[in-house]
Design a protein around this motif. Structure first.
Motif: not given
Lengths: 216, 164
Positions: A48-53, A70-73, A103-105, A142-149
């Motif tokens: 979200s926010g900064g993570h997505t940027t 494949h993007y997961v949001i 995709h959404r989870i 590939l991920c960078n920090g939101p808990g969803t990772c």
């Protein structure tokens, strides 16, 4: 009695095999070269926010060898989908075929959510992550920090443990982290194959991490 | 016309809004040649009127889809310590003064602002020292902030994954 003993023994054996497999999957990740065989399917976790940027800055630099994407949001995030679509449509594709999916989870952790309730919501998110990852079977996460990772990487790891597919886990800690890792970073540090940090102070504290300067 | 843009991102930081629109701060800005103050107040309770600050031209709003235009037009940016705001201002190559909200404890976002201050990319103060900082600050000490190099990441990954 013998039955109980047998069950305990079988349980211990399963745990043992699981740990051996986990160790093998994590340790041999560097030998995995999915790119040698052709395009690399990527599962991208847009936070979200900064993570997505930040993650879109990284995606921008990757060549067309990384297809499909494949993007997961997280499903409480409204902004990210728009950002992803804008980014993908700006990416000049020579072929007309769509090379990305969204995709959404359920979100596994809202900002400032307590640790114990985060565990519950992460387990809930895992329910959705497992079928998604098993269906998409990406070569790389590939991920960078939101808990969803976390649930998505756990699902990716399980694919490897079950011997179905080795998924390379790439984690890039946010540029905001100078002295300490994020909670997600701390959880994923031991299991990720390539763990990037963007400040030398973090590289010094976490020897396995890769430091290439600021990359977003 | 020299513009100052004040931004608090998606947070609320009434103390900053109150301090920067005070007569003392406005006079300090005026003395430095700034004659227009644009204030983005986010979730804050305070949304100052255009005529509430007699010393300087004032515009205030809560949110916009993109602050890029306001940042681009500004000659000085005064921001809360949020990483997004800091990086956006520095990315646009604008002089940046970060005002830390010392009422927020254990805010990890401070990490980045502090490091960027150590590396001389921004100036740093609190609400109580803001007016004094505006009077005495020396923007010439600031060093330009070069953008990150995602290409280094891509090259590394290509090699690691065996992409030809």
């Amino acid at each position: 009695m013998t039955f109980v003993l047998g069950a305990v023994f079988a349980g211990l054996l399963l745990c043992f095999i699981f740990i051996i497999r986990l160790y093998a999957v994590v340790k041999t990740g560097h030998k995995s070269k999915p790119g040698a065989k052709g395009p690399v399917a990527v599962l991208v976790v847009a936070g979200s926010g900064g993570h997505t940027t930040e993650i879109l800055r990284l995606m921008e630099s990757l060549s067309s060898s990384y297809t499909p994407r494949h993007y997961v949001i997280a499903d409480t995030d409204r902004m990210s989908q728009e950002k992803v679509c804008t980014f993908e449509s700006s990416k000049q594709q020579s072929d007309s075929e769509t090379q990305f999916t969204i995709h959404r989870i359920p979100r596994s952790r809202e900002v400032r959510q307590s640790l114990s309730s985060s565990v519950v919501s992460t387990l809930n998110a895992l329910q959705y992550s497992l079928p998604l990852v098993f269906r998409l079977r990406p070569d790389m996460v590939l991920c960078n920090g939101p808990g969803t990772c976390v649930p998505l990487c756990a699902a990716a790891l399980l694919l490897g443990i079950l011997g179905m597919k080795k998924v390379v886990i790439v984690y890039v800690e946010s540029i905001c982290r100078v002295q300490t890792l994020s909670l997600t970073g701390m959880i994923l540090y031991p299991i990720s194959d390539y763990f990037f940090v963007q400040w030398s102070s973090l590289r010094d504290k976490y020897p396995k991490s890769i430091f290439l300067g600021r990359i977003v | 016309m020299k513009k100052v843009f004040v931004t608090v991102g998606t947070t609320s930081f009434d103390e900053l809004i109150e301090t920067i629109t005070s007569a003392e701060a406005a006079q300090a800005l005026k003395a430095r040649g700034y004659d227009c103050l644009v204030v983005q107040v986010g979730r804050g309770a305070l949304l100052p009127d255009a005529d509430s600050c007699p010393h300087i031209r004032l515009e205030a709003f809560r949110y916009k889809n993109s602050l890029a235009e306001d940042i681009e037009r500004a000659d000085l940016i005064i921001s809360h310590a949020g990483s997004g705001s800091c990086l956006e201002a520095l990315g646009a190559g604008k002089p940046l003064l970060v005002v830390v909200n010392d009422k927020l404890m254990n805010n990890h976002q401070l990490e980045l602002a502090k490091q960027l201050h150590i590396d001389s990319h921004l100036l740093y103060c609190t609400c109580s020292t803001l007016t004094e900082t505006l009077r005495t600050m020396d923007l010439s000490v600031l060093r330009p902030f070069s953008p990150g190099q995602p290409q280094n990441f891509a090259n590394f990954l290509d090699k690691a994954l065996g992409i030809k």
